[in-house]
Design a protein around this motif. Structure first.
Motif, PDB file in Angstrom:
ATOM      1  N   ALA A   1       0.826  -1.200   0.000  1.00  0.00           N
ATOM      2  CA  ALA A   1       0.000   0.000   0.000  1.00  0.00           C
ATOM      3  C   ALA A   1       0.870   1.263   0.000  1.00  0.00           C
ATOM      4  CB  ALA A   1      -0.936  -0.009   1.204  1.00  0.00           C
ATOM      5  N   LEU A   2       1.937   1.258   0.814  1.00  0.00           N
ATOM      6  CA  LEU A   2       2.853   2.404   0.826  1.00  0.00           C
ATOM      7  C   LEU A   2       3.559   2.550  -0.523  1.00  0.00           C
ATOM      8  CD1 LEU A   2       4.408   2.070   4.405  1.00  0.00           C
ATOM      9  CD2 LEU A   2       2.663   3.695   3.638  1.00  0.00           C
ATOM     10  N   THR A   3       3.903   1.411  -1.138  1.00  0.00           N
ATOM     11  CA  THR A   3       4.548   1.476  -2.456  1.00  0.00           C
ATOM     12  C   THR A   3       3.620   2.115  -3.479  1.00  0.00           C
ATOM     13  OG1 THR A   3       5.824  -0.517  -1.941  1.00  0.00           O
ATOM     14  CG2 THR A   3       5.640   0.096  -4.256  1.00  0.00           C
ATOM     15  N   ASN A   4       2.338   1.775  -3.417  1.00  0.00           N
ATOM     16  CA  ASN A   4       1.383   2.369  -4.345  1.00  0.00           C
ATOM     17  C   ASN A   4       1.225   3.865  -4.118  1.00  0.00           C
ATOM     18  OD1 ASN A   4       0.884  -0.058  -5.583  1.00  0.00           O
ATOM     19  ND2 ASN A   4      -0.914  -0.549  -4.343  1.00  0.00           N
ATOM     20  N   VAL A   5       1.337   4.284  -2.856  1.00  0.00           N
ATOM     21  CA  VAL A   5       1.274   5.726  -2.589  1.00  0.00           C
ATOM     22  C   VAL A   5       2.470   6.421  -3.226  1.00  0.00           C
ATOM     23  CG1 VAL A   5       1.274   7.491  -0.796  1.00  0.00           C
ATOM     24  CG2 VAL A   5      -0.052   5.387  -0.469  1.00  0.00           C
ATOM     25  N   HIS A   6       3.664   5.815  -3.102  1.00  0.00           N
ATOM     26  CA  HIS A   6       4.856   6.395  -3.742  1.00  0.00           C
ATOM     27  C   HIS A   6       4.671   6.488  -5.250  1.00  0.00           C
ATOM     28  CE1 HIS A   6       7.643   6.820  -0.381  1.00  0.00           C
ATOM     29  NE2 HIS A   6       7.287   5.605   0.054  1.00  0.00           N
ATOM     30  N   LYS A   7       4.040   5.466  -5.839  1.00  0.00           N
ATOM     31  CA  LYS A   7       3.901   5.437  -7.290  1.00  0.00           C
ATOM     32  C   LYS A   7       2.845   6.406  -7.799  1.00  0.00           C
ATOM     33  CE  LYS A   7       5.261   0.600  -8.022  1.00  0.00           C
ATOM     34  NZ  LYS A   7       4.794  -0.726  -8.502  1.00  0.00           N
ATOM     35  N   HIS A   8       1.684   6.415  -7.140  1.00  0.00           N
ATOM     36  CA  HIS A   8       0.525   7.084  -7.706  1.00  0.00           C
ATOM     37  C   HIS A   8       0.091   8.358  -6.968  1.00  0.00           C
ATOM     38  CE1 HIS A   8       0.124   3.418 -10.040  1.00  0.00           C
ATOM     39  NE2 HIS A   8       0.064   2.702  -8.922  1.00  0.00           N
ATOM     40  N   ALA A   9       0.604   8.565  -5.777  1.00  0.00           N
ATOM     41  CA  ALA A   9       0.187   9.764  -5.017  1.00  0.00           C
ATOM     42  C   ALA A   9       1.363  10.323  -4.243  1.00  0.00           C
ATOM     43  CB  ALA A   9      -0.969   9.414  -4.077  1.00  0.00           C
ATOM     44  N   ALA A  10       2.435  10.612  -4.954  1.00  0.00           N
ATOM     45  CA  ALA A  10       3.642  11.112  -4.295  1.00  0.00           C
ATOM     46  C   ALA A  10       3.360  12.418  -3.560  1.00  0.00           C
ATOM     47  CB  ALA A  10       4.746  11.325  -5.327  1.00  0.00           C
ATOM     48  N   GLY A  11       3.817  12.487  -2.309  1.00  0.00           N
ATOM     49  CA  GLY A  11       3.631  13.679  -1.504  1.00  0.00           C
ATOM     50  C   GLY A  11       2.340  13.698  -0.716  1.00  0.00           C
ATOM     51  N   ALA A  12       1.463  12.720  -0.901  1.00  0.00           N
ATOM     52  CA  ALA A  12       0.183  12.704  -0.183  1.00  0.00           C
ATOM     53  C   ALA A  12       0.392  12.198   1.237  1.00  0.00           C
ATOM     54  CB  ALA A  12      -0.827  11.821  -0.913  1.00  0.00           C
ATOM     55  N   LYS A  13      -0.318  12.777   2.180  1.00  0.00           N
ATOM     56  CA  LYS A  13      -0.255  12.316   3.556  1.00  0.00           C
ATOM     57  C   LYS A  13      -0.957  10.966   3.668  1.00  0.00           C
ATOM     58  CE  LYS A  13      -1.050  13.705   8.333  1.00  0.00           C
ATOM     59  NZ  LYS A  13      -1.562  14.759   9.244  1.00  0.00           N
ATOM     60  N   THR A  14      -0.349  10.075   4.431  1.00  0.00           N
ATOM     61  CA  THR A  14      -0.843   8.693   4.503  1.00  0.00           C
ATOM     62  C   THR A  14      -1.046   8.301   5.960  1.00  0.00           C
ATOM     63  OG1 THR A  14       0.431   8.177   2.499  1.00  0.00           O
ATOM     64  CG2 THR A  14      -0.387   6.317   3.792  1.00  0.00           C
ATOM     65  N   TYR A  15      -2.108   7.549   6.200  1.00  0.00           N
ATOM     66  CA  TYR A  15      -2.434   7.073   7.547  1.00  0.00           C
ATOM     67  C   TYR A  15      -2.387   5.545   7.543  1.00  0.00           C
ATOM     68  CZ  TYR A  15      -4.312  11.811   7.892  1.00  0.00           C
ATOM     69  OH  TYR A  15      -4.470  13.172   7.861  1.00  0.00           O
ATOM     70  N   VAL A  16      -1.598   5.002   8.453  1.00  0.00           N
ATOM     71  CA  VAL A  16      -1.474   3.547   8.605  1.00  0.00           C
ATOM     72  C   VAL A  16      -2.082   3.174   9.945  1.00  0.00           C
ATOM     73  CG1 VAL A  16       0.090   1.582   8.718  1.00  0.00           C
ATOM     74  CG2 VAL A  16       0.608   3.506   7.189  1.00  0.00           C
ATOM     75  N   ARG A  17      -3.087   2.300   9.927  1.00  0.00           N
ATOM     76  CA  ARG A  17      -3.760   1.867  11.145  1.00  0.00           C
ATOM     77  C   ARG A  17      -3.607   0.354  11.284  1.00  0.00           C
ATOM     78  NH1 ARG A  17      -3.389   6.451  11.416  1.00  0.00           N
ATOM     79  NH2 ARG A  17      -4.993   8.081  11.612  1.00  0.00           N
ATOM     80  N   LEU A  18      -3.222  -0.066  12.495  1.00  0.00           N
ATOM     81  CA  LEU A  18      -3.100  -1.493  12.808  1.00  0.00           C
ATOM     82  C   LEU A  18      -3.866  -1.756  14.083  1.00  0.00           C
ATOM     83  CD1 LEU A  18      -1.727  -4.200  12.033  1.00  0.00           C
ATOM     84  CD2 LEU A  18       0.124  -3.570  13.591  1.00  0.00           C
ATOM     85  N   ALA A  19      -4.787  -2.748  14.060  1.00  0.00           N
ATOM     86  CA  ALA A  19      -5.642  -3.045  15.211  1.00  0.00           C
ATOM     87  C   ALA A  19      -5.519  -4.511  15.578  1.00  0.00           C
ATOM     88  CB  ALA A  19      -7.098  -2.700  14.895  1.00  0.00           C
ATOM     89  N   HIS A  20      -5.113  -4.758  16.849  1.00  0.00           N
ATOM     90  CA  HIS A  20      -5.052  -6.116  17.377  1.00  0.00           C
ATOM     91  C   HIS A  20      -6.371  -6.412  18.086  1.00  0.00           C
ATOM     92  CE1 HIS A  20      -0.683  -6.428  16.655  1.00  0.00           C
ATOM     93  NE2 HIS A  20      -0.639  -5.149  17.028  1.00  0.00           N
TER      94      HIS A  20
END
Length: 457
Positions: free
Chosen positions: A372-391
């Motif tokens: 998902a982060l790789t796709n942000v680098h490819k298609h939305a460079a410079g966009a703010k990204t939120y990563v959520r992990l829930a146990h």
């Protein structure tokens, strides 16, 4: 119409005339019919003389009656009936013997065989008894003459009926047994052929699955690292003259990421080599079983076994390696830090109590976030990204969502190619563990990737 077992066996490959399966059978029946015609013609002469008929009538009648033996394979019941009918005329003994044999060897029900055999026995016994009583065999009166006619009649009747019937029953039973064994052999051959085809299909399926898995692993290993390297290389080119210190820092990051990508590639190639070795060993050991199923079946079966063994060892070896060095959830912060170092604004949040999961679950969760982060680098460079992990209690959930890029031109500034298989690979990984994967654009113009994986996998 009644056919013998021999005719029924050869029905599919008939090469003789009319109802005969072979020319040899037709020649045999023609020869027997000729002998029967000669016998009946010779015996018709005294019959016509005793009956007061012209000799030619008796001879012609004998020829016609004897010719019935020609159809013994097609109508054995008719042949036996004709033989019984002309028995009182003291002719057709050869026809009776051959007819009873053919009848007993055919597919006629046993009750009909027993009835006709009994009729033939009674007919021969009566004719022999009458001949003996009238002195045709022995006319003088001596001691024991009272039991001589029944003894001769019984012996002749048994000799004319029992041997051909018993021999016919034996030949018919043996023929049916051989036919049954032949059918079983053909059935077994068809089953083996079907197993060989299924084995080939399984081998092809296993090879396809392995190729897909290898392609997915190569994509996971190369895409993210190389994408970051390209981003840093582009930044390095932009700041090389303006900010030498930042250029040196970016160059160091590019070198570190390249070394990490090479390390993961070496580990993967090592696993593939070990799998190929086992597959080769399986093929060499399978050649010893060539005589059991033929040429094609062992190779197919060994191909399946080798593919399955290679897959199992590859997964087990990969699992052991990943337990120590492979990607896991503990490295998620480092992954986010690498993206942040490339200029991406990333917000990481973790909910719930952290705990250990099976290696394949942690690896899949890590790869989803990485892709998902790789796709942000490819298609939305410079966009703010939120990563959520829930146990959670019975599952682990992750979500990567990015805002729209600040400038449309930044999305292609690094000129990163895309094969379009990243989302498909993530969905396959999650589905393989019984999870759910969803991806799509958001209302704000960004993109969201979400996955939920059962804690037990």
């Amino acid at each position: 119409m009644t056919t013998t077992g021999e005719d029924r066996t050869e029905a599919g490959t008939r090469a003789g005339p009319v109802w005969w399966g072979r020319w040899r059978s037709a020649a045999l029946d023609a020869g027997l019919a000729l002998l029967s015609m000669i016998e009946c013609a010779v015996q018709g002469y005294p019959f016509a003389r005793d009956a007061g008929l012209p000799v030619a009538v008796g001879v012609v009648f004998g020829l016609l009656a004897g010719s019935v033996l020609l159809v013994r394979r097609m109508w054995p019941v008719a042949v036996v009936l004709v033989a019984i009918a002309i028995t009182p005329a003291q002719m057709g003994y050869l026809m009776g013997v051959v007819g009873l044999y053919t009848l007993a060897a055919s597919e006629v029900p046993r009750r009909i065989i027993a009835a006709l055999s009994g009729m033939s026995f009674v007919g021969v016994f009566i004719v022999a008894f009458v001949q003996t009583v009238h002195g045709n065999v022995r006319g003088d009166a001596t001691v024991g003459a009272e039991w001589f006619p029944p003894f001769v009649s019984l012996t002749m009747a048994i000799g004319m009926t029992a041997p051909p019937v018993l021999l016919g029953l034996y030949v018919g039973a043996r023929r049916r047994l051989m036919e049954s064994l032949r059918e079983r052999a053909d059935s077994l051959e068809r089953e083996l052929q079907l197993l060989a085809e299924r084995a080939e299909e399984r081998a092809e399926w296993a090879r396809g699955e392995e190729r897909t898995r290898i392609a997915r692993e190569m994509h996971d290993v190369v895409a993210h690292r190389v994408s970051l390297m390209v981003v840093h290389a582009a930044a390095l080119q932009a700041v090389a003259r303006k900010d030498p210190e930042k250029a040196v820092k970016n160059a160091a990051l590019v070198g570190d990421m390249g070394r990490q990508a090479l390390t993961e590639l070496r580990e993967m190639l090592g696993v593939l080599r070990s799998g190929d070795g086992l597959a080769s060993k399986g093929e060499s050991s399978g050649k010893g079983r060539k005589g059991v199923l033929g040429e094609s079946v062992p190779l197919a079966a060994v191909g399946v076994a080798a593919a399955e063994a290679a897959s199992r060892v590859s997964w087990s070896s990969r699992g052991e390696d990943e337990t120590v060095d492979g990607p896991c959830l503990a490295e998620l912060e480092e992954l986010v830090g690498q993206s942040a170092a490339a200029g991406m604004v990333v917000d990481l949040s973790v909910e719930g109590d952290e705990r250990g999961y099976a290696p394949e679950i942690e690896q899949t969760a890590y790869r989803v976030v990485q892709e998902a982060l790789t796709n942000v680098h490819k298609h939305a460079a410079g966009a703010k990204t939120y990563v959520r992990l829930a146990h959670r209690v019975a599952e682990i959930a992750m979500q990567v969502e990015n805002e729209p890029p600040p400038e449309p031109g930044d999305a292609s500034s690094a000129r990163l190619p895309s094969g379009g298989n990243g989302l498909v690979g993530m969905k396959e990984r999650v589905a393989a563990l019984g999870g759910v994967f969803v991806s799509g654009p958001t209302d704000a113009g960004g993109f969201r990737v979400s996955a939920v994986i059962p804690a037990e996998g």
